[in-house]
Design an enzyme around this catalytic site. Structure first.
Site, PDB file in Angstrom:
ATOM      1  N   SER A  58       0.799  -1.217   0.000  1.00  0.00           N
ATOM      2  CA  SER A  58       0.000   0.000   0.000  1.00  0.00           C
ATOM      3  C   SER A  58       0.832   1.266   0.000  1.00  0.00           C
ATOM      4  O   SER A  58       0.286   2.356  -0.034  1.00  0.00           O
ATOM      5  CB  SER A  58      -0.933   0.004   1.207  1.00  0.00           C
ATOM      6  OG  SER A  58      -0.181  -0.126   2.388  1.00  0.00           O
ATOM      7  N   HIS A  98       1.590   3.730   6.933  1.00  0.00           N
ATOM      8  CA  HIS A  98       0.936   4.653   6.014  1.00  0.00           C
ATOM      9  C   HIS A  98       1.364   6.069   6.326  1.00  0.00           C
ATOM     10  O   HIS A  98       1.998   6.334   7.346  1.00  0.00           O
ATOM     11  CB  HIS A  98      -0.590   4.534   6.113  1.00  0.00           C
ATOM     12  CG  HIS A  98      -1.137   3.358   5.377  1.00  0.00           C
ATOM     13  ND1 HIS A  98      -2.463   2.985   5.448  1.00  0.00           N
ATOM     14  CD2 HIS A  98      -0.564   2.468   4.553  1.00  0.00           C
ATOM     15  CE1 HIS A  98      -2.650   1.914   4.699  1.00  0.00           C
ATOM     16  NE2 HIS A  98      -1.515   1.586   4.153  1.00  0.00           N
ATOM     17  N   ASP A 124      -7.601   5.866   5.375  1.00  0.00           N
ATOM     18  CA  ASP A 124      -7.677   4.646   6.174  1.00  0.00           C
ATOM     19  C   ASP A 124      -8.882   4.565   7.092  1.00  0.00           C
ATOM     20  O   ASP A 124      -8.948   3.646   7.907  1.00  0.00           O
ATOM     21  CB  ASP A 124      -6.405   4.528   7.033  1.00  0.00           C
ATOM     22  CG  ASP A 124      -5.182   4.292   6.191  1.00  0.00           C
ATOM     23  OD1 ASP A 124      -4.077   4.468   6.727  1.00  0.00           O
ATOM     24  OD2 ASP A 124      -5.327   3.917   5.018  1.00  0.00           O
TER      25      ASP A 124
END
Lengths: 162, 155
Positions: A58, A98, A124
């Site tokens: 990701s 992230h 998210d």
């Protein structure tokens, strides 16, 4: 040399307690040194897991699965947008790597922030716990400051699901 | 805010301009669906990225941040736009964005955008081939003030 071999073999056969204890102590010294270095790294970086492996795609093309990240988590270092944070969602074991895209800080509630993977289309919020809208400082294991690629060849490992 | 370790890299991104700036008071569907302020703006960015790449730079993550202070929150930072620039995609290194919309909804945490001064900063995160990953800010931030009224809704 051959004399020494004979002596060693003799002591093994005779189960020389002193030598055996010496070997065990030596081994324990190695293990505790490694443990000290790991704990020392935890203290210096302020993070409970100062080195993590990237498990998902990701954050591509920056990080691929199997890359290594070095984290710090000093309290005096505030979380700002753009930071690559490694955080854990309550109730889930696997940490997520992230980037922070929003930060709000008020005096009453404290700091809250929102994250999104570079390679993801949406933020998210869908990953957070039920009715959780923001992450807090306590959810963060650390900020990624250093990077080493291709440490583990995780492309072949298909059953690592995130 | 950011690191000074790589100070030998010349930091000279962008002249940003914005136009079409207004705000609305609408339900925030991304969070609690309560009515909060939604900021709307278009921006231009011009930057030359060639000097930001060195032998160890794999990728630059560029992002445009809007920062402002409200009576409720002493810190607000919202990323409006981001872009990944890989070394192989650098070409001539010229970045020209004209009249772009933000990629993400600019909802305030509350309803405090009216009359609020804000500044836009272009920052970039350097992803190396291996090693340290610093972030830098451009030295020229663009300051503006949100208008004092909401815009009337248009169909």
């Amino acid at each position: 040399m051959s004399l020494l071999d004979l002596e060693c073999l003799d002591s093994v056969r005779r189960l020389d307690t002193r030598r055996l204890l010496y070997q065990v102590l030596n081994f324990l010294m190695v293990v505790s040194s490694a443990l000290m270095m790991w704990k020392g790294l935890m203290v210096i970086t302020g993070s409970e897991s100062p080195i993590v492996v990237v498990l998902s795609g990701s954050m591509e093309p920056a990080f691929h699965r199997g890359d290594l990240l070095f984290l710090t988590n000093r309290i005096e270092d505030p979380i700002v947008v753009g930071d690559i944070t490694v955080f854990k969602i309550e109730g889930r074991e696997i940490p997520i790597v992230h980037r922070v895209i929003r930060v709000h800080d008020d005096d009453k509630e404290g700091m809250k922030f929102l994250t999104k993977g570079d390679n993801n289309q949406v933020d998210d919020r869908g990953l957070y716990a039920e009715s959780q809208l923001w992450l807090r400082r306590k959810d963060v294991l650390g900020r990624a400051r250093g990077f080493l690629p291709y440490v583990l060849k995780l492309e072949k490992v298909k059953n690592v699901r995130l | 805010l950011k690191y000074k370790a790589y100070s030998w890299l010349s930091i000279h991104c962008s002249s940003k301009r914005i136009w079409r700036l207004f705000q609305k008071h609408v339900p925030d569907f991304t969070t609690t669906r309560q009515r909060t302020d939604l900021g709307i703006l278009n921006f231009d960015i011009e930057a030359n990225l060639t000097d930001l790449f060195d032998w160890n730079t794999k990728q630059l993550f560029l992002y445009l941040t809007c920062e402002y202070v409200t009576p409720k929150n002493k810190i607000n930072q919202v990323v409006l736009w981001d872009k990944i620039v890989l070394r192989e995609n650098l070409n001539d290194g010229v970045l020209e964005i004209k009249g772009a919309n933000p990629e993400y909804y600019f909802f305030d945490d509350g309803s405090f955008l009216r009359n609020t001064p804000a500044n836009l900063t272009l920052s970039w995160n350097v992803i190396p081939n291996a090693g340290y990953m610093p972030t830098f800010e451009s030295s020229n931030a663009f300051t503006f003030v949100f208008p004092k009224d909401y815009s009337t809704p248009k169909i």
